[in-house]
Design an enzyme around this catalytic site. Structure first.
Site, PDB file in Angstrom:
ATOM      1  N   ALA A  18     -11.137  -2.435   4.792  1.00 45.31           N
ATOM      2  CA  ALA A  18     -11.848  -2.859   3.582  1.00 45.31           C
ATOM      3  C   ALA A  18     -11.386  -4.261   3.232  1.00 45.31           C
ATOM      4  O   ALA A  18     -10.309  -4.703   3.645  1.00 45.31           O
ATOM      5  CB  ALA A  18     -11.581  -1.905   2.425  1.00 45.31           C
ATOM      6  N   SER A  63     -11.422  -8.703  -3.315  1.00 46.83           N
ATOM      7  CA  SER A  63     -11.506 -10.092  -3.764  1.00 46.83           C
ATOM      8  C   SER A  63     -10.202 -10.845  -3.553  1.00 46.83           C
ATOM      9  O   SER A  63     -10.203 -12.071  -3.460  1.00 46.83           O
ATOM     10  CB  SER A  63     -11.881 -10.134  -5.247  1.00 46.83           C
ATOM     11  N   VAL A  64      -9.074 -10.127  -3.462  1.00 45.04           N
ATOM     12  CA  VAL A  64      -7.768 -10.771  -3.318  1.00 45.04           C
ATOM     13  C   VAL A  64      -7.219 -10.626  -1.903  1.00 45.04           C
ATOM     14  O   VAL A  64      -6.609 -11.545  -1.370  1.00 45.04           O
ATOM     15  CB  VAL A  64      -6.764 -10.187  -4.336  1.00 45.04           C
ATOM     16  N   VAL A  84      -7.392  -5.060   4.071  1.00 47.33           N
ATOM     17  CA  VAL A  84      -6.422  -4.115   4.624  1.00 47.33           C
ATOM     18  C   VAL A  84      -6.821  -3.713   6.038  1.00 47.33           C
ATOM     19  O   VAL A  84      -8.001  -3.553   6.355  1.00 47.33           O
ATOM     20  CB  VAL A  84      -6.288  -2.860   3.733  1.00 47.33           C
ATOM     21  N   LYS A 134      -1.784  -4.848   4.197  1.00 48.59           N
ATOM     22  CA  LYS A 134      -2.566  -5.593   3.209  1.00 48.59           C
ATOM     23  C   LYS A 134      -2.207  -7.068   3.320  1.00 48.59           C
ATOM     24  O   LYS A 134      -1.036  -7.449   3.216  1.00 48.59           O
ATOM     25  CB  LYS A 134      -2.258  -5.070   1.799  1.00 48.59           C
ATOM     26  N   ASP A 168      -5.963  -0.662 -13.193  1.00 44.18           N
ATOM     27  CA  ASP A 168      -7.181  -0.951 -12.431  1.00 44.18           C
ATOM     28  C   ASP A 168      -7.768   0.357 -11.901  1.00 44.18           C
ATOM     29  O   ASP A 168      -8.129   0.464 -10.735  1.00 44.18           O
ATOM     30  CB  ASP A 168      -6.855  -1.916 -11.280  1.00 44.18           C
TER      31      ASP A 168
END
EC number: 2.7.11.-
Length: 689
Positions: free
Chosen positions: A264, A267-268, A271, A285, A417
């Protein structure tokens, strides 16, 4: 021992006693409101609660006049349980001591105050809003370096032109948002435009969707649809990031196998799935290229726009520059993967005795600011269970609710989040396949022990168990060229599902005082006390620009809202909708609350929304009661520990001071004796001469 000596002995303890007023105001109401909950569920006993509270306050006023403490306590606690009576007696004795030895007149001023549990008013001092930071000062605030190389006016100008071109179609077609048949298309265009604008703008839109206390409902609804699925970066950059983070070691040096295709991409960061040298299936990550500099550059532009608009008088009450500053700090934290690893450690510690809640574990030493290697936790998206109405759903709702309540009310360390994409569900089958996954990798590694690492390539999908036929006997894998002759599924007994929480880069923590305020608001919601709840929000607000008439209207409308709770069973109250309406009133009447406070409220709204989809009979308020009480027991016990520790320290310090004084007196006496002796010797010598 004289009164003065007693006062000196407990002088440092007196400060603790004054602070104790904060706890008693909160603790007394929380210990007492549990009785009120039971009474509300049984539709009886409300008057007993109020009478008990009234007698409780009169008892303290009685103590303030130096009357008999024990007899009054026993006579005014009828209808309360033993625990409440014990705490009332303890609190009374503390107040008796405090009022006899200090100039605290707060109790006298509160004789006519009828708010529930209010022994001593806690009036939070107004926080002076600081002068607005200009954009360059704001950047210095979030990165600690005013001379940052990325904050270059030429680069900023180029970026502004680029954003202008991206936003131009949405701006030109803006009137379409008022046309019924076309407005949905326009909103979709705007959302895609924001998605295309980059990390900071996506996060900014998501942040707006979490602040209904500042922005209108329509904006909240539309921007909540923003997701962080972004284009992935190249595998070459991933390899370079890993080498730069781990002393030049390449992927082949650190992993037995590494999937070049990302699982996936957010935005930051993105992974990848991999296998460590010790045979653990892991998730790697990796931050996107230049993500930190891009965040700082776009934050500068966003802050500049907000800073300019904030000079409009009608916009000042929002204090948007301060809120945007907090947003910028949170963005920089999300771009620090070392910090995320520490958050994972904290969550794993908090839930180490709860086998139903799982967080990935960071795999040290493979942790840096740009790269984080953590354990792979297989599971299915929670939305899959919601869509198919799985039999596990009621259990999942209870697990999720309990986990969030523990984070918020007990640990004071909250995943900030939480959305369906960050919550997975693991059932017993997932555990079996995880075992197969690990055994497959280990067997492959053992069979190819003599081969060089660059010679292997496993051509199977990211989730190996997706390719496995669910057999109770044997499994033959042709994809890897290896046959596992017998894999027995021995764990077919039903077990409770587990929830897996991902992406913990952003967390929320309240100060002790703000946490107490949040719990007090929950208490007033449960009791259906709208005016008291409104007073709480105004009293603890950072700024409330209400006229007397507006404040009266605010309290009346809050009272109407709270009456809906009072007239319903706790299990039937929709807390999310209720709190959304509270934040709507906060926005309408310009009551400025803490950003973390609003974040917790939004987290509660999201949680209840998911919980109701899983189990429509879920009662959030009723389920929160044990955690409210547990949080108060922890606060109370910590206070008692701290109080006696400080008292012991002050006693020891006093003894040391007394010993020092005695030593000084003895030294002075010895010096005087020596001086007298020397003088006598001198006189005798002169006489002899």
């Amino acid at each position: 021992m004289s009164n003065k000596q007693i006062f000196l002995k407990f002088k440092s303890g007196e400060i603790i006693l004054n602070n104790f007023n904060k706890y008693t105001d909160s603790i007394s109401s929380k210990l007492l409101f549990y009785q009120n909950i039971k009474n509300q569920e049984n539709n009886s006993g409300n008057e007993n609660y109020k009478n008990f509270n009234y007698n409780y306050k009169n008892k303290n006023n009685y103590n303030n006049n130096n009357n008999n403490n024990n007899s009054n306590s026993s006579s005014n606690n009828n209808g309360s349980n033993n625990n409440i009576k014990f705490n009332s007696l303890f609190i009374s004795s503390i107040y008796l001591y405090n009022n006899n030895n200090s100039n605290n007149n707060d109790l006298k001023n509160d004789k006519n105050d009828n708010s529930i549990g209010n022994i001593n008013k806690i009036i939070k001092p107004k926080i002076e809003i600081q002068d607005l930071l200009n954009p360059f000062e704001a950047i210095k605030e979030i990165v600690g370096n005013k001379e940052d190389e990325e904050i270059n006016l030429v680069k900023i100008g180029i970026r502004v032109l680029e954003l202008g071109l991206i936003l131009l179609p949405s701006v030109l077609t803006f009137p379409c948002c008022f046309i019924p048949g076309v407005k949905e298309l326009w909103w979709q265009l705007l959302l895609e435009t924001i998605q295309f604008s980059g990390t900071c703008w996506i996060k900014f839109g998501q942040w707006i969707s979490t602040r209904p206390d500042l922005f209108p409902d329509l904006l909240i609804e539309k921007f909540s649809q923003l997701h962080s699925q972004c284009p992935s970066h190249s595998f070459q950059f991933t390899n370079e990031s890993i080498e730069n983070s781990f002393n030049g070691k390449s992927i082949k040096d650190l992993f037995l196998w590494f999937d070049e295709e990302p699982m996936a991409s957010g935005s930051v960061a993105q992974v990848h799935k991999a296998l460590t040298m010790d045979g653990k299936v892991a998730v790697v990550k990796v931050l996107h290229p230049n993500v930190k500099s891009n965040i700082k550059r776009d934050f500068f532009i966003i802050y500049s726009l907000i800073w300019a608009f904030s000079h409009i008088p009608e916009m000042k009450w929002l204090s948007l520059p301060e809120s945007i500053l907090e947003f910028g700090k949170s963005m920089m934290k999300q771009a620090d993967l070392e910090l995320e690893a520490s958050h994972l450690n904290r969550f794993n510690s908090n839930f180490k005795y709860n086998s139903e809640v799982i967080f990935p574990k960071p795999l040290y030493p493979l942790v840096s600011k740009e790269v984080l290697v953590e354990s792979f936790e297989p599971g299915s998206p929670i939305m899959d269970f919601i869509k198919k109405n799985d039999h596990h759903n009621p259990t999942l709702a209870k697990i999720g609710l309990s986990a969030y309540m523990q984070m918020m009310l007990v640990d004071n360390f909250v995943h900030a989040d939480l959305h369906p994409g960050n919550v997975l569900v693991r059932t017993s089958d997932d555990d079996n396949f995880k075992s197969i996954d690990n055994n497959y990798f280990k067997k492959y590694n053992n069979d190819n022990d003599q081969q060089q690492q660059q010679q292997y390539n496993l051509p199977f999908k990211r989730k190996l168990y997706d390719t496995i036929e669910k057999s109770h006997k044997k499994f033959d894998s042709m994809l890897g060229g290896i046959q596992l002759k017998s894999i027995d599924f021995k764990e077919h007994q039903k077990s409770s599902p587990k929830l897996i929480f991902l992406d913990v880069g952003l967390v929320t923590q309240l100060g002790q005082q703000d946490k107490d305020h949040f719990i007090e608001l929950f208490t007033e919601i449960v009791n259906g006390n709208g005016k008291e709840g409104a007073e709480l929000l105004i009293r603890y607000a950072r700024e409330a620009k209400c006229t007397e008439e507006e404040m009266y209207q605010f309290k009346e409308r809050m009272g109407t809202l709270f009456n809906q709770v009072q007239n319903s069973k706790l299990s039937e109250v929709h807390v999310g909708q209720f709190m959304s309406e509270i934040l709507g009133l906060v926005r309408e009447y310009h009551v400025k609350i803490e950003s973390n406070f609003a974040t917790l409220v939004m987290g509660t709204i999201v949680l209840e929304g998911l919980g109701k989809q899983l189990d429509p009979s879920l009662g959030l308020l009723k389920a929160a009661i044990p955690f409210l009480l547990k949080s108060q027991v922890f606060s109370f016990s910590n206070f008692i520990k701290d109080f006696f520790l400080k008292s012991k320290t002050s006693k020891k310090q006093l003894n040391n001071d007394n010993n020092n004084n005695n030593n000084n007196n003895n030294n002075n006496k010895n010096n005087n004796d020596n001086n007298n002796k020397n003088n006598n010797n001198k006189n005798n010598n002169e006489k002899n001469k």
